[in-house]
Design a protein around this motif. Structure first.
Motif, PDB file in Angstrom:
ATOM      1  N   VAL A  50      11.556  32.063  53.459  1.00 13.96           N
ATOM      2  CA  VAL A  50      12.181  32.282  53.297  1.00 13.96           C
ATOM      3  C   VAL A  50      12.558  31.340  54.699  1.00 13.96           C
ATOM      4  CG1 VAL A  50      15.353  32.799  53.930  1.00 13.96           C
ATOM      5  CG2 VAL A  50      13.503  34.322  53.948  1.00 13.96           C
ATOM      6  N   GLU A  83      21.751  29.417  59.468  1.00 16.71           N
ATOM      7  CA  GLU A  83      22.254  29.780  58.158  1.00 16.71           C
ATOM      8  C   GLU A  83      22.834  31.643  58.732  1.00 16.71           C
ATOM      9  OE1 GLU A  83      22.300  28.732  55.563  1.00 16.71           O
ATOM     10  OE2 GLU A  83      21.200  27.398  55.301  1.00 16.71           O
ATOM     11  N   HIS A 110      12.838  21.541  55.131  1.00 16.99           N
ATOM     12  CA  HIS A 110      12.907  22.415  54.328  1.00 16.99           C
ATOM     13  C   HIS A 110      11.246  22.403  53.602  1.00 16.99           C
ATOM     14  CE1 HIS A 110      13.577  23.958  49.756  1.00 16.99           C
ATOM     15  NE2 HIS A 110      13.801  24.963  50.834  1.00 16.99           N
ATOM     16  N   ALA A 162       8.961  25.607  54.082  1.00 22.39           N
ATOM     17  CA  ALA A 162       8.033  26.366  53.011  1.00 22.39           C
ATOM     18  C   ALA A 162       6.818  26.563  52.725  1.00 22.39           C
ATOM     19  CB  ALA A 162       8.751  25.869  51.581  1.00 22.39           C
ATOM     20  N   ASP A 211      15.611  29.993  49.344  1.00 24.15           N
ATOM     21  CA  ASP A 211      16.324  29.618  50.590  1.00 24.15           C
ATOM     22  C   ASP A 211      17.402  30.535  50.884  1.00 24.15           C
ATOM     23  OD1 ASP A 211      16.125  27.886  48.819  1.00 24.15           O
ATOM     24  OD2 ASP A 211      17.966  27.350  48.833  1.00 24.15           O
ATOM     25  N   ASP A 269      20.648  30.656  52.101  1.00 19.29           N
ATOM     26  CA  ASP A 269      22.157  31.069  52.163  1.00 19.29           C
ATOM     27  C   ASP A 269      22.161  31.985  50.465  1.00 19.29           C
ATOM     28  OD1 ASP A 269      21.463  29.068  49.397  1.00 19.29           O
ATOM     29  OD2 ASP A 269      22.163  27.801  50.021  1.00 19.29           O
ATOM     30  N   GLN A 315      22.193  31.534  47.050  1.00 21.13           N
ATOM     31  CA  GLN A 315      22.192  30.706  46.115  1.00 21.13           C
ATOM     32  C   GLN A 315      21.197  31.036  45.029  1.00 21.13           C
ATOM     33  OE1 GLN A 315      22.445  26.019  47.371  1.00 21.13           O
ATOM     34  NE2 GLN A 315      24.288  26.640  46.027  1.00 21.13           N
ATOM     35  N   ASP A 316      20.087  31.221  44.999  1.00 14.89           N
ATOM     36  CA  ASP A 316      18.751  32.233  44.654  1.00 14.89           C
ATOM     37  C   ASP A 316      19.113  33.626  44.760  1.00 14.89           C
ATOM     38  OD1 ASP A 316      18.195  29.786  44.410  1.00 14.89           O
ATOM     39  OD2 ASP A 316      16.847  29.502  46.187  1.00 14.89           O
ATOM     40  N   ASP A 343      12.542  25.135  44.450  1.00 17.55           N
ATOM     41  CA  ASP A 343      11.871  25.840  44.635  1.00 17.55           C
ATOM     42  C   ASP A 343      11.845  27.668  44.740  1.00 17.55           C
ATOM     43  OD1 ASP A 343      10.201  23.360  46.020  1.00 17.55           O
ATOM     44  OD2 ASP A 343      12.037  23.018  47.137  1.00 17.55           O
ATOM     45  N   ARG A 351      26.812  28.685  47.413  1.00 18.20           N
ATOM     46  CA  ARG A 351      26.328  29.273  48.851  1.00 18.20           C
ATOM     47  C   ARG A 351      27.474  29.882  49.077  1.00 18.20           C
ATOM     48  NH1 ARG A 351      24.389  27.393  53.654  1.00 18.20           N
ATOM     49  NH2 ARG A 351      22.624  25.960  52.833  1.00 18.20           N
ATOM     50  N   THR A 386      25.356  22.583  52.642  1.00 19.61           N
ATOM     51  CA  THR A 386      24.777  22.771  52.001  1.00 19.61           C
ATOM     52  C   THR A 386      23.522  21.659  53.785  1.00 19.61           C
ATOM     53  OG1 THR A 386      23.424  21.398  50.997  1.00 19.61           O
ATOM     54  CG2 THR A 386      25.648  20.162  51.201  1.00 19.61           C
ATOM     55  N   TYR A 420      21.543  19.787  53.249  1.00 18.83           N
ATOM     56  CA  TYR A 420      20.736  18.762  52.040  1.00 18.83           C
ATOM     57  C   TYR A 420      21.565  17.469  51.280  1.00 18.83           C
ATOM     58  CZ  TYR A 420      15.822  19.766  51.414  1.00 18.83           C
ATOM     59  OH  TYR A 420      14.137  19.957  50.519  1.00 18.83           O
TER      60      TYR A 420
END
Ligand code: UDP
Ligand code: MG
Length: 319
Positions: A9, A14, A74, A78, A94, A96, A98-99, A157, A200, A205, A207
């Motif tokens: 992660v 975060e 990022h 990773a 990630d 956050d 989101q995944d 990713d 999120r 974000t 990014y």
């Protein structure tokens, strides 16, 4: 005991997501009844993330933390996670939420069927601006068209990699990294698993547009010569225009026509050619700058500290 699964992660500011992420990861991983670890890579966070992760690693021995001395980005974070992961299968996710961690068992199921790269495909995206969604869609399709490696569409990713693949990736130390491209390039048995990308959980974000453009440029330059070839095409197009224009102007002159005379024509053609040439020099510069970065051979990242696996002789080592 060596873990079967390593969850990697990357974390950049975060703090508000980490506790929920850890809870949901544990909820998903514990019922599998196989050893697992989660490697948080703290990519130079300036918020409470660092303190939280350190405390967490003391409470839960599934948790390991790699701490960077500053923000490296990022893709590098990773990479550091993969370098440090000890599992037979490595999942990149990630911070956050989101995944969703709940997709990990689906990835694992495919891995157990013998697939070595299991990437999660975003069938739907929630809570993102139309601009982000549109640019992302465009980006994936552009990359697909112009690169020589067929990078699956709409994958981020979030993926599972077998340790064989991780071993190969560990030897690919390129500086301007585009991991999904690298994971596609290595080959192996690959398959996608569709999932819904959530909004999120907390925070904003990390990014912004600038970073997205840089990632896109890295993707293109790492996997394609297309921009360089474009310079050649542009050259031919300009030469072609000149080849047509010269006889036309000669004929017009001989027939006494006044068309195409004057400063404006000269000015426009000078500006046009100047523009084309500068763009081509800029494209060359993008590639040369990357060669320069590679030649310097600096380390990809610098760690301040890393908590090692509880089973290893020195439970905590400083670097
Ligand atoms: N991230 C990171 N370093 C950075 C930027 C982002 O480690 O310089 C992490 C971030 O904490 C998150 C993941 O990379 O876990 C994806 O970032 P983000 O969610 O901001 O990107 P988005 O999903 O908006 O594309
Ligand atoms: Mg995100």
């Amino acid at each position: 005991m060596k873990p079967v699964y390593s969850i990697v992660v990357p974390v950049f500011n975060e703090a508000d997501n980490l506790s929920e992420l850890h809870r949901r990861l544990a909820e998903v991983m514990n019922p599998l009844r196989e050893a697992w670890e989660v490697v948080f890579v703290n990519d130079g966070s300036t918020d409470e993330s660092s303190n939280f992760l350190n405390a967490l690693s003391k409470k839960d021995n599934h948790v390991r933390v790699v701490e960077f001395v500053r923000n490296f980005g990022h893709q590098i974070a990773a990479t550091a996670g993969m370098d440090s992961a000890e599992g037979e299968a490595v999942v990149i996710i990630d911070a956050d939420l989101q995944d969703p961690p709940e997709v990990i068992p689906d990835l694992i199921a495919r891995w157990k069927q013998g697939y070595e790269v299991v990437y999660a495909v975003r069938s739907e995206r929630e809570g993102e601006t139309w601009l982000k969604e549109f640019t992302a869609k465009l980006f994936y399709r552009l990359i697909y068209r112009i690169t020589d490696v067929k990078i699956p569409l709409d994958t981020g990713d979030f993926r599972l990699l077998d340790q064989k693949v991780v071993a190969v990736l560990r030897n690919m130390r390129e500086r301007h990294r585009f991991l999904r491209g690298m994971a596609a390039w290595v080959g192996f048995r690959q398959i996608g698993v569709p999932y819904r990308r959530h909004a999120r959980f907390a925070g904003k974000t990390k990014y912004p547009l600038g970073k997205m453009i840089r990632l896109a440029l890295n993707a293109v330059t790492s996997f394609s010569y297309f921009p360089l070839q474009m310079a050649t095409y542009l050259g031919f197009i300009c030469a072609g225009i000149a080849a047509i224009a010269i006889p036309v102007v000669i004929v017009l002159r001989l027939t006494g026509s006044g068309a195409f005379f004057g400063q404006a024509t000269t000015l426009i053609s000078v500006l046009f050619l100047g523009g084309v040439q500068l763009i081509c020099v800029g494209i060359l510069g993008e590639y040369i700058g990357r060669i320069y970065d590679e030649v310097k051979g600096r380390p990809l990242y610098i760690k301040r500290e890393e908590t090692t696996h509880p089973s290893s002789p020195s439970a905590r080592k400083k670097r």
